[in-house]
Design a protein around this motif. Structure first.
Motif, short mmCIF file in Angstrom:
data_model
loop_
_atom_site.label_atom_id
_atom_site.label_comp_id
_atom_site.label_asym_id
_atom_site.label_seq_id
_atom_site.Cartn_x
_atom_site.Cartn_y
_atom_site.Cartn_z
N ASN A 48 21.12 36.56 55.00
CA ASN A 48 20.13 37.59 54.69
C ASN A 48 18.81 36.93 54.34
O ASN A 48 18.78 35.92 53.63
N VAL A 49 17.73 37.49 54.82
CA VAL A 49 16.38 37.10 54.40
C VAL A 49 15.61 38.38 54.16
O VAL A 49 16.03 39.46 54.58
N GLY A 50 14.48 38.29 53.50
CA GLY A 50 13.71 39.47 53.13
C GLY A 50 13.40 40.42 54.27
O GLY A 50 13.47 41.63 54.13
N GLU A 51 13.09 39.88 55.45
CA GLU A 51 12.67 40.72 56.57
C GLU A 51 13.80 41.03 57.54
O GLU A 51 13.56 41.59 58.59
N GLY A 52 15.03 40.64 57.23
CA GLY A 52 16.15 40.93 58.12
C GLY A 52 17.26 39.91 57.98
O GLY A 52 17.78 39.70 56.89
N THR A 53 17.58 39.23 59.09
CA THR A 53 18.68 38.27 59.11
C THR A 53 18.22 37.00 59.82
O THR A 53 17.58 37.07 60.86
N ARG A 54 18.56 35.85 59.24
CA ARG A 54 18.25 34.58 59.89
C ARG A 54 19.52 34.07 60.55
O ARG A 54 20.57 33.98 59.92
N ILE A 55 19.39 33.75 61.83
CA ILE A 55 20.50 33.21 62.62
C ILE A 55 20.19 31.73 62.82
O ILE A 55 19.14 31.38 63.35
N ARG A 56 21.12 30.87 62.39
CA ARG A 56 20.89 29.42 62.47
C ARG A 56 21.80 28.79 63.52
O ARG A 56 22.94 29.19 63.68
N PHE A 57 21.23 27.79 64.15
CA PHE A 57 21.92 27.03 65.19
C PHE A 57 21.96 25.57 64.76
O PHE A 57 21.44 25.22 63.71
N GLY A 58 22.52 24.70 65.57
CA GLY A 58 22.52 23.28 65.27
C GLY A 58 21.11 22.70 65.31
O GLY A 58 20.16 23.34 65.77
N GLU A 59 20.98 21.48 64.81
CA GLU A 59 19.73 20.73 64.84
C GLU A 59 18.58 21.44 64.13
O GLU A 59 17.42 21.29 64.50
N GLY A 60 18.87 22.26 63.13
CA GLY A 60 17.83 22.89 62.32
C GLY A 60 17.11 24.06 62.97
O GLY A 60 16.13 24.56 62.42
N ARG A 61 17.54 24.50 64.12
CA ARG A 61 16.88 25.62 64.80
C ARG A 61 17.36 26.93 64.18
O ARG A 61 18.49 27.05 63.74
N SER A 62 16.47 27.92 64.16
CA SER A 62 16.84 29.25 63.65
C SER A 62 15.92 30.30 64.26
O SER A 62 14.86 30.00 64.78
N VAL A 63 16.38 31.55 64.15
CA VAL A 63 15.58 32.69 64.57
C VAL A 63 15.81 33.79 63.54
O VAL A 63 16.92 33.95 63.02
N THR A 64 14.76 34.52 63.22
CA THR A 64 14.88 35.65 62.29
C THR A 64 14.79 36.94 63.10
O THR A 64 13.93 37.07 63.98
N VAL A 65 15.68 37.88 62.80
CA VAL A 65 15.70 39.17 63.48
C VAL A 65 15.62 40.28 62.44
O VAL A 65 15.95 40.07 61.27
N VAL A 66 15.18 41.46 62.84
CA VAL A 66 14.99 42.57 61.89
C VAL A 66 16.29 43.31 61.59
O VAL A 66 16.37 44.02 60.58
N GLU A 67 17.30 43.16 62.43
CA GLU A 67 18.56 43.87 62.20
C GLU A 67 19.21 43.37 60.91
O GLU A 67 19.14 42.18 60.59
N PRO A 68 19.85 44.27 60.15
CA PRO A 68 20.52 43.86 58.91
C PRO A 68 21.74 42.98 59.20
O PRO A 68 22.32 43.03 60.30
N LEU A 69 22.13 42.19 58.22
CA LEU A 69 23.22 41.23 58.35
C LEU A 69 24.50 41.86 58.90
O LEU A 69 25.12 41.32 59.83
N ASP A 70 24.92 43.00 58.36
CA ASP A 70 26.16 43.63 58.81
C ASP A 70 26.11 44.00 60.29
O ASP A 70 27.10 43.86 61.01
N GLU A 71 24.97 44.46 60.77
CA GLU A 71 24.83 44.81 62.19
C GLU A 71 24.89 43.56 63.06
O GLU A 71 25.53 43.56 64.12
#
Length: 62
Positions: free
Chosen positions: A25-48
């Motif tokens: 969970n992050v303030g603006e939605g959900t952070r999805i993390r991958f290997g090597e320190g890469r990540s993307v933040t999406v607006v959908e809530p964690l449960d979704e």
């Protein structure tokens, strides 16, 4: 398998479920993390995000 989400700037984001390390969970939605320190933040809530990723049956075991 790719799953489509929406970034905070409203652009579509496709995520490869097999490459995900963890999500949180992050303030603006959900952070999805991958290997090597890469990540993307999406607006959908964690449960979704969890539900949509689980439906792919492609998440790493562990």
């Amino acid at each position: 398998m790719f799953v489509k989400f929406t970034s905070p700037d409203r652009a579509p984001v496709a995520v490869n479920a097999t490459q995900i390390s963890f999500i949180s969970n992050v303030g603006e939605g959900t952070r999805i993390r991958f290997g090597e320190g890469r990540s993307v933040t999406v607006v959908e809530p964690l449960d979704e995000v969890i539900d949509r990723l689980n439906r792919t049956n492609q998440l790493p075991e562990g």
